[in-house]
Design an enzyme around this catalytic site. Structure first.
Site, mmCIF file in Angstrom:
data_model
loop_
_atom_site.group_PDB
_atom_site.id
_atom_site.type_symbol
_atom_site.label_atom_id
_atom_site.label_comp_id
_atom_site.label_asym_id
_atom_site.label_seq_id
_atom_site.Cartn_x
_atom_site.Cartn_y
_atom_site.Cartn_z
ATOM 1 N N TYR A 172 -15.554 -10.802 2.648
ATOM 2 C CA TYR A 172 -15.030 -9.263 2.863
ATOM 3 C C TYR A 172 -15.123 -8.638 1.600
ATOM 4 O O TYR A 172 -14.695 -8.996 0.582
ATOM 5 C CB TYR A 172 -13.435 -9.484 3.004
ATOM 6 C CG TYR A 172 -12.552 -8.342 3.199
ATOM 7 C CD1 TYR A 172 -12.735 -7.255 4.126
ATOM 8 C CD2 TYR A 172 -11.406 -8.165 2.220
ATOM 9 C CE1 TYR A 172 -12.118 -6.278 4.176
ATOM 10 C CE2 TYR A 172 -10.437 -6.927 2.425
ATOM 11 C CZ TYR A 172 -10.796 -5.992 3.248
ATOM 12 O OH TYR A 172 -10.151 -4.966 3.572
ATOM 13 N N TYR A 208 -2.806 -11.477 10.809
ATOM 14 C CA TYR A 208 -3.138 -11.943 9.337
ATOM 15 C C TYR A 208 -2.000 -11.542 8.612
ATOM 16 O O TYR A 208 -1.530 -12.217 7.673
ATOM 17 C CB TYR A 208 -4.474 -11.600 8.955
ATOM 18 C CG TYR A 208 -4.697 -11.870 7.584
ATOM 19 C CD1 TYR A 208 -5.416 -13.136 6.990
ATOM 20 C CD2 TYR A 208 -4.552 -10.969 6.438
ATOM 21 C CE1 TYR A 208 -5.530 -13.505 5.804
ATOM 22 C CE2 TYR A 208 -4.650 -11.226 4.994
ATOM 23 C CZ TYR A 208 -5.235 -12.560 4.722
ATOM 24 O OH TYR A 208 -5.342 -12.934 3.514
ATOM 25 N N HIS A 209 -1.905 -10.075 8.258
ATOM 26 C CA HIS A 209 -0.958 -9.353 7.471
ATOM 27 C C HIS A 209 0.522 -9.807 7.836
ATOM 28 O O HIS A 209 1.474 -9.532 7.010
ATOM 29 C CB HIS A 209 -1.259 -8.011 7.433
ATOM 30 C CG HIS A 209 -2.540 -7.651 6.953
ATOM 31 N ND1 HIS A 209 -3.634 -7.411 7.553
ATOM 32 C CD2 HIS A 209 -3.180 -7.676 5.461
ATOM 33 C CE1 HIS A 209 -4.828 -7.278 7.000
ATOM 34 N NE2 HIS A 209 -4.430 -7.339 5.570
ATOM 35 N N LYS A 213 6.663 2.761 -4.677
ATOM 36 C CA LYS A 213 5.310 2.302 -4.680
ATOM 37 C C LYS A 213 4.581 3.615 -4.815
ATOM 38 O O LYS A 213 4.367 4.284 -3.719
ATOM 39 C CB LYS A 213 5.216 1.753 -3.281
ATOM 40 C CG LYS A 213 5.625 0.119 -3.231
ATOM 41 C CD LYS A 213 5.084 -0.643 -2.368
ATOM 42 C CE LYS A 213 3.541 -0.714 -2.248
ATOM 43 N NZ LYS A 213 3.435 -1.594 -3.419
ATOM 44 N N ASP A 264 -1.187 2.217 -1.928
ATOM 45 C CA ASP A 264 -0.908 0.758 -1.645
ATOM 46 C C ASP A 264 -0.052 0.331 -1.100
ATOM 47 O O ASP A 264 1.251 0.973 -1.296
ATOM 48 C CB ASP A 264 -0.720 0.020 -3.017
ATOM 49 C CG ASP A 264 -0.302 -1.512 -2.987
ATOM 50 O OD1 ASP A 264 -0.795 -1.785 -2.083
ATOM 51 O OD2 ASP A 264 0.376 -1.945 -3.786
ATOM 52 N N HIS A 283 0.786 -2.659 0.324
ATOM 53 C CA HIS A 283 1.307 -3.971 0.557
ATOM 54 C C HIS A 283 2.746 -3.739 -0.097
ATOM 55 O O HIS A 283 3.029 -3.954 -1.278
ATOM 56 C CB HIS A 283 0.265 -4.690 -0.200
ATOM 57 C CG HIS A 283 -0.818 -5.228 0.316
ATOM 58 N ND1 HIS A 283 -2.032 -4.423 0.174
ATOM 59 C CD2 HIS A 283 -1.194 -5.986 1.346
ATOM 60 C CE1 HIS A 283 -3.006 -4.679 0.902
ATOM 61 N NE2 HIS A 283 -2.589 -5.799 1.591
#
Length: 689
Positions: A15, A169-170, A551, A555, A557
């Site tokens: 990646y 995945y996340h 935040k 981003d 996440h």
């Protein structure tokens, strides 16, 4: 056994992407020369969220966590001298997936490629963006339409392309249990397949071709047996759903096809050399079992908890795959777990639990309804909080973090500033200048504009108007998107046109509805922190301390921010958390309006060096210097020192795993800022080695 009899190795990817299209192109060609067999493109956050590099929200984010691709010229440079007809390219892109595929197709056409031979994958799973990754743009309905149109287009025009990989995945990174990971991914797949079927864009007799192009992108954690069984359960459930719900008779079309990146959530900043064995063990979970083996694998690097990996670090991860595939005898045998009563019992248990949870989500109206109601997000926030609590209590042992913490000096990190890749801050200015020049010069291309005749090719503005017209109607949006790509439209312009029609969406945060994960029992660390919170509020003469969790930037996440917000709430704070994607100006305005006593900023994308000082400066200009600002994220030591010199009260990185202790330190900073005497130190939450 001869070489010819061995199973073929999986696709090996890294990646990668950063700085500029030119720099990323050089990296790709170097990785291919080292034996990498597929490309996996990381796009920067402005590209993922549909902004041009000169947008206010893109500041500090350009080229940080991926490559900026603003228009066709960038896509040409990204794949220069890489024959796309011969390549298998995975693009991690979701809200803007249709746009990036259009740019990729046009770049391939310019190379002379037959687009029916293009192979690769666009992630294109918007549900997990609402739940965990945070690069969503549009509301659920229009987002599902974009996905549906793209799937229908590729099945009819780029038949070897995987137009979506349902990405669990996340979800695991956000705290999902194996049951949640499977159930939420399968519920997303059902929503997508139902939408494609109901759109009528693919004849019923060809629906098996749609099912055959659905792929998955999963996570493999360090619990080896459970993760391997999870993959077998995934395959069994997919076979059942596609056969019973959609009537697919061809077993080849029902095959569960997945790629994997192994877990990054469990990679540690403390003793990061231990991450190598974690990565190897996690890879074995998705390669040892032939009947549940991944079709493509990409591994994180050992130093991802420290910052952006260097080319050498990525090479190390590639070599891990190559040693397993080419030096071991793994590929010479049938499935070595077939007939194991332990494995079968675990798979049966997972299948039963997952089918029950899938039914529960369907009763709510399906995945999209479960997103909008906040159910899925709240479940993930809760699971993650429970996981963090187990780590803090020592129930879950993390080597080097909460057990066996003593260590010899690490030569790999002796010089932390050179142990990671850094992006030249001047890159952003160059990319911003380049997109400005592109906009100024694109209309001058007489070749593109047919010598000025708009009936030969649409102008940029005409292409955008055509896109908006299609969005207001029911036409497949891919053709209008391709016209925009060919006309020189930018990423921000394409997304902006659709924002005008579809609007934007702020997903539920899951914080307010998350249950208490760590009880404040008498004598517990949380009870002690709660006492400090109450005492400080009393000393200030107020009802409750107020804490803003923000935040800034792009981003998405938000897992760390959510866990801090939930624990602060449970410690007695009134928490202000408005979710992701805020400007420094919005954060400061909220801090002043809500009259908060501390501000916590969470940034994992590397934009802290620009965005945090901006927040500090705005607070200072507003006369709010008594509001301490703390920062958490993946922040190199040198950057942390700079932030403290700029006025940040405390910097927390992944090594600071004790959330209750972090909340206690925030209370200390509030007392210090308000000139209150310090209270006794909060009990630490680590367990002895």
């Amino acid at each position: 056994m001869t070489e010819r009899q061995k199973d073929r190795p999986w696709l090996m990817r890294t990646y990668a992407g950063h700085s500029t299209a030119e720099a990323s192109n050089e990296l790709y060609r170097r990785n291919l020369a080292k034996g990498q067999t597929g490309l996996s493109v990381a796009f920067d956050l402005p590209t993922q969220t549909g902004y041009d590099p000169d947008h206010v929200l893109a500041r500090g984010e350009v080229g940080r966590v991926g490559v900026p691709v603003s228009h066709l010229g960038d896509m040409r440079r990204l794949f220069q001298d890489i024959p796309l007809e011969q390549m298998n390219t995975s693009m991690t892109i979701n809200a803007t997936a249709m746009w990036l595929l259009a740019l990729y197709q046009v770049a391939a056409e310019e190379q002379g490629a037959d687009i029916t031979r293009l192979q690769g994958t666009t992630q294109n799973d918007i549900v997990k963006e609402y739940l965990s990754r945070g690069t969503h743009v549009f509301p659920p309905g229009p987002s599902l339409r974009l996905t549906t149109d793209m799937i229908a287009y590729t099945v009819n025009n780029i038949p070897k392309w995987n137009p979506i990989n349902i990405c669990s995945y996340h979800l695991q990174e956000a705290g999902a249990t194996p049951v949640q990971e499977i159930s939420y991914a399968m519920s997303t797949a059902i929503a997508v397949l139902d939408s494609v079927r109901d759109s009528g864009q693919v004849p019923e007799e060809r629906f098996g071709e749609v099912v055959a192009r659905i792929s998955f992108f999963v996570n493999a954690g360090v619990r080896f047996i459970e993760e391997m069984c999870k993959m077998r359960a995934f395959g069994r459930i997919w076979d059942t759903i596609t056969r019973e719900r959609y009537g697919i008779e061809d077993a080849r079309q029902r095959r569960f096809r997945y790629g994997v990146q192994v877990n990054s959530l469990g990679l540690t900043e403390a003793q990061p050399e231990n991450n190598v064995q974690r990565i190897v063990l996690e890879m074995l979970a998705v390669t040892l079992s032939k009947d549940a083996r991944a079709r493509a694998v990409q591994l994180p690097a050992w130093n991802e908890a420290l910052g952006l990996p260097r080319p050498w670090d990525q090479q190390w991860s590639l070599r891990i795959q190559q040693v397993l595939a080419h030096e071991s005898d793994l590929l010479e045998y049938e499935d070595i777990f077939a007939g194991s009563h332990v494995v079968e019992a675990k798979v049966d248990s997972l299948v039963t639990e997952c089918l029950a949870e899938i039914d529960r989500i369907q009763e709510m109206g399906g995945a999209m309804a479960a997103v909008e109601s906040g159910y899925l997000k709240a479940q993930l926030v809760s699971s993650h909080a429970e996981r963090r609590a187990r780590i803090e209590s020592g129930e879950d042992k993390i080597i080097g973090v909460n057990v066996f913490e003593t260590t010899e000096p690490n030569p790999l990190t002796a010089d932390l500033d050179t142990a990671i890749q850094t992006v030249d801050p001047a890159v952003e200015a160059r990319v911003v200048g380049a997109v400005s020049r592109w906009r100024a010069e694109r209309q001058e291309s007489t070749d593109r504009q047919g010598n000025g005749d708009p009936f030969v090719f649409p102008t940029t503005q005409q292409a955008l108007e055509g896109l908006k017209d299609a969005a207001r109607g029911t036409d497949n949006l891919m053709e209008a998107t391709l016209e925009c790509a060919r006309a020189g439209v930018t990423t921000g312009e394409w997304a902006g046109a659709l924002r005008e029609v579809f609007g934007e969406y702020r997903a539920p945060t899951g914080v307010s509805s998350a249950p208490v994960a760590v009880p404040a029992e008498s004598g517990s660390p949380l009870a002690e922190v709660r006492r400090k919170v109450d005492r400080t509020a009393e000393d200030l003469g107020i009802g409750k301390l107020r804490f803003l969790v923000g935040k800034p930037g792009l981003d998405g996440h938000s897992n760390g921010a959510e866990q801090i917000a939930v624990r602060a709430r449970d410690a007695g704070f009134e928490v202000v958390y408005q979710g992701i994607r805020l400007t420094p100006e919005q954060i400061v305005d909220a801090a002043l309006e809500e009259d908060v006593h501390a501000v916590g900023l969470s940034i994992l994308s590397g934009s802290h060096a620009q965005l945090v000082p901006d927040v500090l400066d705005r607070l200072k200009r507003a006369g709010a210097t008594d509001i301490p600002v703390v920062v958490g994220g993946i922040i190199p030591n040198a950057d942390g020192e700079e932030l403290r010199r700029a006025g940040v009260a405390a910097v927390f990185t992944p090594k600071d795993f004790g959330i209750t202790e972090i909340i206690g330190r925030i209370v200390d900073e509030i007392r210090k800022a308000n000139k209150l005497h310090p209270l006794e130190a909060t009990a630490r939450t680590e367990v002895p080695a």
